[in-house]
Motif scaffolding. Structure first.
Motif, mmCIF file in Angstrom:
data_model
loop_
_atom_site.group_PDB
_atom_site.id
_atom_site.type_symbol
_atom_site.label_atom_id
_atom_site.label_comp_id
_atom_site.label_asym_id
_atom_site.label_seq_id
_atom_site.Cartn_x
_atom_site.Cartn_y
_atom_site.Cartn_z
ATOM 1 N N PHE A 169 10.192 52.484 94.866
ATOM 2 C CA PHE A 169 10.727 52.521 93.747
ATOM 3 C C PHE A 169 11.946 51.779 93.761
ATOM 4 O O PHE A 169 12.660 51.867 92.861
ATOM 5 C CB PHE A 169 11.067 54.217 94.768
ATOM 6 C CG PHE A 169 12.558 55.104 94.178
ATOM 7 C CD1 PHE A 169 11.779 55.408 92.713
ATOM 8 C CD2 PHE A 169 13.468 55.434 94.767
ATOM 9 C CE1 PHE A 169 12.424 56.600 91.992
ATOM 10 C CE2 PHE A 169 13.817 55.880 94.258
ATOM 11 C CZ PHE A 169 14.096 56.688 92.720
ATOM 12 N N TYR A 170 12.585 51.713 95.675
ATOM 13 C CA TYR A 170 13.400 50.668 95.183
ATOM 14 C C TYR A 170 13.563 49.467 94.276
ATOM 15 O O TYR A 170 14.347 48.611 94.581
ATOM 16 C CB TYR A 170 13.950 50.966 96.727
ATOM 17 C CG TYR A 170 15.219 52.403 96.249
ATOM 18 C CD1 TYR A 170 16.188 51.931 96.111
ATOM 19 C CD2 TYR A 170 14.842 53.051 97.398
ATOM 20 C CE1 TYR A 170 17.442 53.313 95.848
ATOM 21 C CE2 TYR A 170 15.973 54.266 97.483
ATOM 22 C CZ TYR A 170 16.272 54.514 97.006
ATOM 23 O OH TYR A 170 17.872 54.967 96.700
ATOM 24 N N TYR A 171 12.389 48.967 94.672
ATOM 25 C CA TYR A 171 12.244 47.531 93.774
ATOM 26 C C TYR A 171 12.091 47.632 92.519
ATOM 27 O O TYR A 171 12.731 46.720 91.857
ATOM 28 C CB TYR A 171 10.292 47.418 94.332
ATOM 29 C CG TYR A 171 10.104 46.043 93.731
ATOM 30 C CD1 TYR A 171 10.310 45.099 94.731
ATOM 31 C CD2 TYR A 171 9.143 46.264 92.431
ATOM 32 C CE1 TYR A 171 10.064 43.897 94.118
ATOM 33 C CE2 TYR A 171 9.368 44.808 92.243
ATOM 34 C CZ TYR A 171 9.524 42.990 93.311
ATOM 35 O OH TYR A 171 8.762 42.016 92.666
ATOM 36 N N ARG A 172 12.020 49.227 92.147
ATOM 37 C CA ARG A 172 12.309 49.185 90.664
ATOM 38 C C ARG A 172 14.697 49.436 90.306
ATOM 39 O O ARG A 172 14.962 49.759 91.205
ATOM 40 C CB ARG A 172 11.737 50.243 89.606
ATOM 41 C CG ARG A 172 10.458 50.442 90.369
ATOM 42 C CD ARG A 172 9.746 49.184 89.163
ATOM 43 N NE ARG A 172 8.290 49.756 89.553
ATOM 44 C CZ ARG A 172 7.478 50.444 88.379
ATOM 45 N NH1 ARG A 172 8.208 50.272 87.624
ATOM 46 N NH2 ARG A 172 5.974 51.058 88.715
ATOM 47 N N PRO A 173 14.520 48.655 89.514
ATOM 48 C CA PRO A 173 15.883 48.451 89.269
ATOM 49 C C PRO A 173 16.879 50.021 89.053
ATOM 50 O O PRO A 173 18.188 50.198 89.571
ATOM 51 C CB PRO A 173 16.264 47.272 87.513
ATOM 52 C CG PRO A 173 14.748 48.222 87.303
ATOM 53 C CD PRO A 173 14.313 47.731 87.881
ATOM 54 N N GLU A 174 16.715 51.159 88.574
ATOM 55 C CA GLU A 174 17.374 52.339 87.862
ATOM 56 C C GLU A 174 17.631 52.562 89.528
ATOM 57 O O GLU A 174 18.400 53.619 89.743
ATOM 58 C CB GLU A 174 16.056 52.402 87.125
ATOM 59 C CG GLU A 174 15.708 52.892 85.876
ATOM 60 C CD GLU A 174 14.635 51.439 85.953
ATOM 61 O OE1 GLU A 174 14.189 50.995 85.088
ATOM 62 O OE2 GLU A 174 13.428 51.899 87.024
ATOM 63 N N PRO A 175 16.535 52.268 90.450
ATOM 64 C CA PRO A 175 17.477 53.625 91.746
ATOM 65 C C PRO A 175 18.198 52.764 92.401
ATOM 66 O O PRO A 175 19.622 52.933 92.669
ATOM 67 C CB PRO A 175 15.925 53.901 92.416
ATOM 68 C CG PRO A 175 15.493 53.659 92.136
ATOM 69 C CD PRO A 175 15.503 52.347 90.408
ATOM 70 N N ILE A 176 18.393 51.604 92.041
ATOM 71 C CA ILE A 176 19.546 50.066 92.288
ATOM 72 C C ILE A 176 20.794 50.604 91.513
ATOM 73 O O ILE A 176 22.328 50.673 92.046
ATOM 74 C CB ILE A 176 19.268 48.936 92.508
ATOM 75 C CG1 ILE A 176 17.905 48.345 93.159
ATOM 76 C CG2 ILE A 176 20.316 47.704 92.716
ATOM 77 C CD1 ILE A 176 18.204 49.044 95.120
ATOM 78 N N TYR A 177 21.080 51.075 90.435
ATOM 79 C CA TYR A 177 22.326 51.088 89.781
ATOM 80 C C TYR A 177 22.236 51.988 89.746
ATOM 81 O O TYR A 177 23.791 52.369 89.684
ATOM 82 C CB TYR A 177 21.459 50.902 87.799
ATOM 83 C CG TYR A 177 20.835 49.860 87.570
ATOM 84 C CD1 TYR A 177 21.296 48.396 88.108
ATOM 85 C CD2 TYR A 177 20.206 49.533 86.800
ATOM 86 C CE1 TYR A 177 20.649 46.837 87.025
ATOM 87 C CE2 TYR A 177 19.107 48.497 86.359
ATOM 88 C CZ TYR A 177 19.382 46.912 86.087
ATOM 89 O OH TYR A 177 19.003 46.359 86.056
ATOM 90 N N LEU A 178 22.095 53.444 89.507
ATOM 91 C CA LEU A 178 22.370 54.251 90.385
ATOM 92 C C LEU A 178 23.335 55.041 91.503
ATOM 93 O O LEU A 178 23.244 55.267 91.393
ATOM 94 C CB LEU A 178 20.633 55.611 90.300
ATOM 95 C CG LEU A 178 21.178 56.687 90.920
ATOM 96 C CD1 LEU A 178 22.398 56.915 90.103
ATOM 97 C CD2 LEU A 178 19.851 57.747 90.513
ATOM 98 N N THR A 179 22.455 53.705 92.641
ATOM 99 C CA THR A 179 23.329 53.563 93.416
ATOM 100 C C THR A 179 24.355 52.659 93.464
ATOM 101 O O THR A 179 25.542 53.512 93.848
ATOM 102 C CB THR A 179 22.105 52.873 94.531
ATOM 103 O OG1 THR A 179 20.890 53.780 94.816
ATOM 104 C CG2 THR A 179 22.998 52.787 96.315
ATOM 105 N N VAL A 180 24.914 52.446 92.530
ATOM 106 C CA VAL A 180 25.892 51.469 92.126
ATOM 107 C C VAL A 180 26.259 52.796 91.403
ATOM 108 O O VAL A 180 27.837 52.639 92.044
ATOM 109 C CB VAL A 180 25.393 50.407 91.751
ATOM 110 C CG1 VAL A 180 27.094 49.723 90.745
ATOM 111 C CG2 VAL A 180 25.235 49.068 92.330
#
Length: 161
Positions: free
Chosen positions: A127-138
């Motif tokens: 899940f965190y390998y995908r970019p959307e969750p990382i963007y959401l975290t930022v």
């Protein structure tokens, strides 16, 4: 020992006093990405292609949703870069990333990545390998911490008192 602790506390205060630099860099990076993403959706790819993707993912009102998504990413990216309405734009683009995570990322991970991984505990890794969750975290970081000192939000706040 007290000298070491005082030194560490002093170093932490020094880093915290300069957290605006990290917030500025985060805003510039994520903002630039979304300016380019929105620009692509508006002027290169066109909203028709995005509408077709939205139809495939079952997103309601695909034509309207595609336009809103592209405009929010483009305008919001510019606003986040200059630090104007940072929390609001982070919330709006963050909502788009949440929808992308629920409509696209999670189903992809569940149906494509996990069967190949052979272990269900790897869900969060995929899940965190995908970019959307990382963007959401930022975006969550920007919502909670704000834009930092180097932003139009701060200039306006100082002017208004």
């Amino acid at each position: 020992m007290q000298t070491i602790v005082r030194g560490m506390v002093g170093a932490c205060h020094h880093v915290t006093a300069h957290q605006w630099v990290a917030l500025l860099l985060a805003r510039l990076a994520i903002g630039f990405f979304f300016v380019m993403s929105g620009y692509n959706k508006l002027f290169v790819q066109g909203s028709g292609a995005l509408r077709e993707e939205f139809i495939g993912y079952g997103i309601p009102w695909p034509w309207l949703s595609a336009w809103i998504d592209a405009l929010v990413q483009f305008i919001g990216g510019v606003a986040i870069m200059v630090g104007l309405g940072t929390r609001l734009w982070s919330l709006l683009i963050g909502c788009a990333m949440l929808v992308a995570s629920v409509a696209v990322t999670i189903p992809d991970v569940l149906h494509k990545d996990l069967p190949a991984a052979q272990h269900s505990l790897l869900f969060w890794g995929w899940f965190y390998y995908r970019p959307e969750p990382i963007y959401l975290t930022v975006f969550l970081l920007l919502i909670f911490l704000g834009p930092g000192k180097a932003s139009l939000d701060q200039v306006i706040a100082r002017k208004l008192g």
